[in-house]
Scaffold this motif. Sequence first.
Motif, PDB file in Angstrom:
ATOM      1  N   THR A   1       0.848  -1.193   0.000  1.00 14.04           N
ATOM      2  CA  THR A   1       0.000   0.000   0.000  1.00 14.04           C
ATOM      3  C   THR A   1       0.880   1.237   0.000  1.00 14.04           C
ATOM      4  O   THR A   1       1.968   1.243   0.565  1.00 14.04           O
ATOM      5  CB  THR A   1      -0.934   0.053   1.229  1.00 14.04           C
ATOM      6  N   LYS A   2       0.399   2.261  -0.647  1.00 17.22           N
ATOM      7  CA  LYS A   2       1.125   3.531  -0.712  1.00 17.22           C
ATOM      8  C   LYS A   2       0.128   4.639  -0.436  1.00 17.22           C
ATOM      9  O   LYS A   2      -0.916   4.716  -1.070  1.00 17.22           O
ATOM     10  CB  LYS A   2       1.749   3.705  -2.100  1.00 17.22           C
ATOM     11  N   ARG A   3       0.471   5.474   0.544  1.00 15.61           N
ATOM     12  CA  ARG A   3      -0.398   6.592   0.891  1.00 15.61           C
ATOM     13  C   ARG A   3       0.414   7.872   0.888  1.00 15.61           C
ATOM     14  O   ARG A   3       1.537   7.897   1.352  1.00 15.61           O
ATOM     15  CB  ARG A   3      -1.024   6.380   2.266  1.00 15.61           C
ATOM     16  N   ALA A   4      -0.188   8.922   0.392  1.00 12.04           N
ATOM     17  CA  ALA A   4       0.472  10.224   0.362  1.00 12.04           C
ATOM     18  C   ALA A   4      -0.378  11.234   1.115  1.00 12.04           C
ATOM     19  O   ALA A   4      -1.599  11.202   1.044  1.00 12.04           O
ATOM     20  CB  ALA A   4       0.668  10.673  -1.080  1.00 12.04           C
ATOM     21  N   ASP A   5       0.290  12.124   1.851  1.00 14.33           N
ATOM     22  CA  ASP A   5      -0.384  13.199   2.571  1.00 14.33           C
ATOM     23  C   ASP A   5      -0.072  14.492   1.833  1.00 14.33           C
ATOM     24  O   ASP A   5       1.041  15.007   1.925  1.00 14.33           O
ATOM     25  CB  ASP A   5       0.119  13.264   4.007  1.00 14.33           C
ATOM     26  N   PRO A   6      -1.034  15.018   1.088  1.00 14.53           N
ATOM     27  CA  PRO A   6      -0.779  16.228   0.300  1.00 14.53           C
ATOM     28  C   PRO A   6      -0.362  17.429   1.148  1.00 14.53           C
ATOM     29  O   PRO A   6       0.421  18.258   0.709  1.00 14.53           O
ATOM     30  CB  PRO A   6      -2.103  16.505  -0.406  1.00 14.53           C
ATOM     31  N   ALA A   7      -0.842  17.507   2.380  1.00 18.16           N
ATOM     32  CA  ALA A   7      -0.526  18.663   3.227  1.00 18.16           C
ATOM     33  C   ALA A   7       0.948  18.681   3.622  1.00 18.16           C
ATOM     34  O   ALA A   7       1.605  19.711   3.556  1.00 18.16           O
ATOM     35  CB  ALA A   7      -1.410  18.658   4.470  1.00 18.16           C
ATOM     36  N   SER A   8       1.482  17.526   4.042  1.00 17.83           N
ATOM     37  CA  SER A   8       2.870  17.472   4.503  1.00 17.83           C
ATOM     38  C   SER A   8       3.834  17.034   3.408  1.00 17.83           C
ATOM     39  O   SER A   8       5.031  17.260   3.506  1.00 17.83           O
ATOM     40  CB  SER A   8       2.990  16.506   5.680  1.00 17.83           C
ATOM     41  N   GLY A   9       3.314  16.357   2.403  1.00 17.34           N
ATOM     42  CA  GLY A   9       4.172  15.814   1.358  1.00 17.34           C
ATOM     43  C   GLY A   9       4.740  14.455   1.712  1.00 17.34           C
ATOM     44  O   GLY A   9       5.529  13.884   0.968  1.00 17.34           O
ATOM     45  N   ASP A  10       4.338  13.908   2.869  1.00 12.85           N
ATOM     46  CA  ASP A  10       4.838  12.597   3.296  1.00 12.85           C
ATOM     47  C   ASP A  10       4.228  11.492   2.439  1.00 12.85           C
ATOM     48  O   ASP A  10       3.053  11.544   2.074  1.00 12.85           O
ATOM     49  CB  ASP A  10       4.498  12.326   4.759  1.00 12.85           C
ATOM     50  N   ILE A  11       5.055  10.485   2.163  1.00 17.19           N
ATOM     51  CA  ILE A  11       4.597   9.297   1.440  1.00 17.19           C
ATOM     52  C   ILE A  11       4.943   8.091   2.294  1.00 17.19           C
ATOM     53  O   ILE A  11       6.085   7.936   2.723  1.00 17.19           O
ATOM     54  CB  ILE A  11       5.266   9.187   0.061  1.00 17.19           C
ATOM     55  N   VAL A  12       3.954   7.243   2.551  1.00 15.64           N
ATOM     56  CA  VAL A  12       4.157   6.044   3.368  1.00 15.64           C
ATOM     57  C   VAL A  12       3.850   4.827   2.505  1.00 15.64           C
ATOM     58  O   VAL A  12       2.779   4.730   1.912  1.00 15.64           O
ATOM     59  CB  VAL A  12       3.248   6.050   4.615  1.00 15.64           C
ATOM     60  N   VAL A  13       4.819   3.916   2.442  1.00 14.30           N
ATOM     61  CA  VAL A  13       4.647   2.671   1.702  1.00 14.30           C
ATOM     62  C   VAL A  13       4.735   1.532   2.708  1.00 14.30           C
ATOM     63  O   VAL A  13       5.735   1.410   3.422  1.00 14.30           O
ATOM     64  CB  VAL A  13       5.732   2.497   0.613  1.00 14.30           C
ATOM     65  N   ALA A  14       3.691   0.726   2.783  1.00 10.07           N
ATOM     66  CA  ALA A  14       3.662  -0.426   3.681  1.00 10.07           C
ATOM     67  C   ALA A  14       3.758  -1.690   2.838  1.00 10.07           C
ATOM     68  O   ALA A  14       2.956  -1.895   1.927  1.00 10.07           O
ATOM     69  CB  ALA A  14       2.375  -0.428   4.499  1.00 10.07           C
TER      70      ALA A  14
END
Length: 134
Positions: free
Chosen positions: A34-47
């Motif tokens: 899974t890949k999630r991005a937070d547009p506000a912070s620019g963080d990208i999390v890949v699980a």
Amino acid sequence: IPLKPQAISTLALCYASVPLYKVFCQATGFGGTTKRADPASGDIVVAFTNGDVKTTSGSGVVTYYYAAAETTHTSDPASGLETFEFPNGQLERHRRNGEKEIYFPDGTKKLVRADGSTETTFADGQVVVDDEPT
């Protein structure tokens, strides 16, 4: 040849099924990573399916958690600092210039210089210097 409404619906469903399945898998983790991005912070999390997690911050700092080893590796490209955190409490800082600082759970600190020489400070304050490069 005129198409029946059922045929049009079937064609539309077939056309949309691949992108819809991809979105479903990314959101739920079904079938893989899974890949999630937070547009506000620019963080990208890949699980990943093995439990590993990679987080890339908006500033470019990458934190990778190795689930099997319970170890975290953080890389900051701006400073060149890499940090390793182990489950036993050991902490290592690796610098761009080749120096390493190692903090052991018992309070011992070891500095490994770029030339391979070391300085070890034990919890009781004793300092051992090895000026011989390895």
